[in-house]
Write an enzyme that holds these catalytic residues in place. Structure first.
Site, PDB file in Angstrom:
ATOM      1  N   ILE A  17       0.600  -1.237  -0.017  1.00  0.00           N
ATOM      2  CA  ILE A  17      -0.046   0.157  -0.012  1.00  0.00           C
ATOM      3  C   ILE A  17       0.582   1.354   0.004  1.00  0.00           C
ATOM      4  O   ILE A  17       0.334   2.310  -0.011  1.00  0.00           O
ATOM      5  CB  ILE A  17      -0.850   0.172   1.236  1.00  0.00           C
ATOM      6  CG1 ILE A  17      -0.311  -0.080   2.494  1.00  0.00           C
ATOM      7  CG2 ILE A  17      -2.062  -0.916   1.143  1.00  0.00           C
ATOM      8  CD1 ILE A  17      -1.062  -0.022   3.767  1.00  0.00           C
ATOM      9  N   GLY A  18       2.049   1.130   0.024  1.00  0.00           N
ATOM     10  CA  GLY A  18       2.929   2.166   0.092  1.00  0.00           C
ATOM     11  C   GLY A  18       4.397   1.847  -0.196  1.00  0.00           C
ATOM     12  O   GLY A  18       4.791   0.797   0.270  1.00  0.00           O
ATOM     13  N   ALA A  21      11.574   5.695   0.679  1.00  0.00           N
ATOM     14  CA  ALA A  21      13.233   5.631   0.283  1.00  0.00           C
ATOM     15  C   ALA A  21      14.046   4.089   1.006  1.00  0.00           C
ATOM     16  O   ALA A  21      14.933   3.607   0.183  1.00  0.00           O
ATOM     17  CB  ALA A  21      13.917   6.923   0.733  1.00  0.00           C
ATOM     18  N   GLY A  23      12.090   1.379   2.172  1.00  0.00           N
ATOM     19  CA  GLY A  23      11.110   0.335   2.416  1.00  0.00           C
ATOM     20  C   GLY A  23       9.645   0.312   1.973  1.00  0.00           C
ATOM     21  O   GLY A  23       9.424   1.263   1.256  1.00  0.00           O
ATOM     22  N   VAL A  25       5.474  -0.337   2.547  1.00  0.00           N
ATOM     23  CA  VAL A  25       4.180  -0.357   3.510  1.00  0.00           C
ATOM     24  C   VAL A  25       3.335  -1.360   3.081  1.00  0.00           C
ATOM     25  O   VAL A  25       2.839  -1.230   2.060  1.00  0.00           O
ATOM     26  CB  VAL A  25       3.432   0.738   3.847  1.00  0.00           C
ATOM     27  CG1 VAL A  25       2.338   0.553   5.003  1.00  0.00           C
ATOM     28  CG2 VAL A  25       4.671   1.850   4.336  1.00  0.00           C
ATOM     29  N   ASP A 142       6.907  16.853   8.941  1.00  0.00           N
ATOM     30  CA  ASP A 142       6.587  16.360   7.689  1.00  0.00           C
ATOM     31  C   ASP A 142       4.970  16.159   7.377  1.00  0.00           C
ATOM     32  O   ASP A 142       4.532  15.321   6.739  1.00  0.00           O
ATOM     33  CB  ASP A 142       7.243  15.146   7.288  1.00  0.00           C
ATOM     34  CG  ASP A 142       7.287  14.794   5.822  1.00  0.00           C
ATOM     35  OD1 ASP A 142       7.149  15.731   5.076  1.00  0.00           O
ATOM     36  OD2 ASP A 142       7.420  13.528   5.522  1.00  0.00           O
TER      37      ASP A 142
END
Length: 302
Positions: A17-18, A21, A23, A25, A142
């Site tokens: 799902i994501g 830089a 790794g 998800v 962020d």
């Protein structure tokens, strides 16, 4: 933290799902009695595993461990952490509660736009999460729609603390933080900053919830500053940070500091524009805090 050679997994991987830089998800399901859905943030660190886990990852885990004790409803929950060695590299896995979608996806499905009540609801929950972080001396650094999750019941949770830091007053932190479109002027000007950088980002997100597009969309830091000053006006030279390597110049934008009552976004209403203006105030010390924003008439009556 479990630190061993990789063995069997306690999770069934369902979908990626994501990706970042360091790794990926994954959406996964626990194997066993609970079978609850989780999000696995799997980080792979090539190189000599004996050098250990990089400081920024230790920082993220430590901060998550620190705040999980309070179990705040608007902060994503860290459920488990494990580290193991695989093929001469270090694998670090963070296990989070699974939340259906992020704010970017939520807005992309909004069609004709979000109701004012929904915008207020999202902002209230976001600011409650920020108020909790800032009260515990944490600055996220962020904040952007990709890092804000929304569950199926409308619960809003702040996620991704990879750039978060414990702050003291006006601490000098690294300038390369916060995705460009949500970056506060003091970060763009490479001056000292504090928790108010998160409030600027929250203001940009507030406007995006209304517009369904980023408020300031530029491709360089100089472009970003010009877009900001085009909307809020160029601050006075006295308010320009003295330590900034960027020189003050009237060429940056239209003169005139922000004025109370200025309609930044037509259609948002007087109270909405008032709150937005206080979030997008140039001088950090004059910017509204999360607790003050929650008491603002625009949100207090929600």
């Amino acid at each position: 933290m479990d630190n061993n050679v990789c063995g069997r997994s306690d999770y069934e991987y369902l979908a990626e799902i994501g990706e970042g830089a360091y790794g990926k998800v994954y959406k996964a399901r626990e194997i066993g009695v609970k079978q609850r859905l989780v999000a696995l943030k799997k980080l792979n660190l090539p190189g000599d595993p004996e050098t250990g886990i990089p400081p920024f990852m230790i920082r993220e885990v430590a901060l998550l461990r620190k705040i999980e004790y309070f179990n705040h409803p608007n902060i994503v929950k860290l459920l488990d952490v494990s580290a193991c060695i695989r093929n001469q590299s270090l694998d670090l896995t963070l296990v989070f509660e699974y939340i259906d979608q992020d704010l970017t996806t939520f807005m992309s499905c909004a069609g004709n736009g979000l109701s004012l009540e929904k915008i207020k609801d999202v902002m209230q929950q976001l600011l409650k999460g920020l108020d909790f972080l800032h009260s515990n001396m944490l600055v996220h650094r962020d904040l952007k729609p990709d890092n804000i999750l929304i569950g199926s019941r409308g619960e809003v949770k702040i996620a991704d603390f990879g750039l978060a830091r414990i702050y003291t007053y006006q601490i000098a932190l690294t300038p390369c933080v916060v995705t460009l479109w949500y970056r506060a002027p003091e970060v763009l000007l490479q001056s000292g900053y504090m928790s108010s950088v998160d409030i600027w980002s929250a203001g940009c997100i507030f406007a995006e919830l209304f517009l369904l597009r980023p408020l300031f969309r530029a491709f360089t830091e100089a472009q970003q500053l010009k877009k900001i000053f085009e909307l809020i006006g160029l601050p006075s030279e006295e308010d320009w940070p003295k330590e900034s390597p960027v020189r003050y110049s009237p060429a940056w934008g239209p003169t005139g500091v922000e004025r109370p009552g200025t309609q930044l976004l037509s259609g948002l209403g007087m109270q909405g524009n008032s709150l937005l203006l206080e979030c997008l105030t140039f001088k950090p010390s004059n910017r509204i805090s999360a607790s003050q924003a929650l008491a603002h008439p625009f949100l207090a009556e929600a």
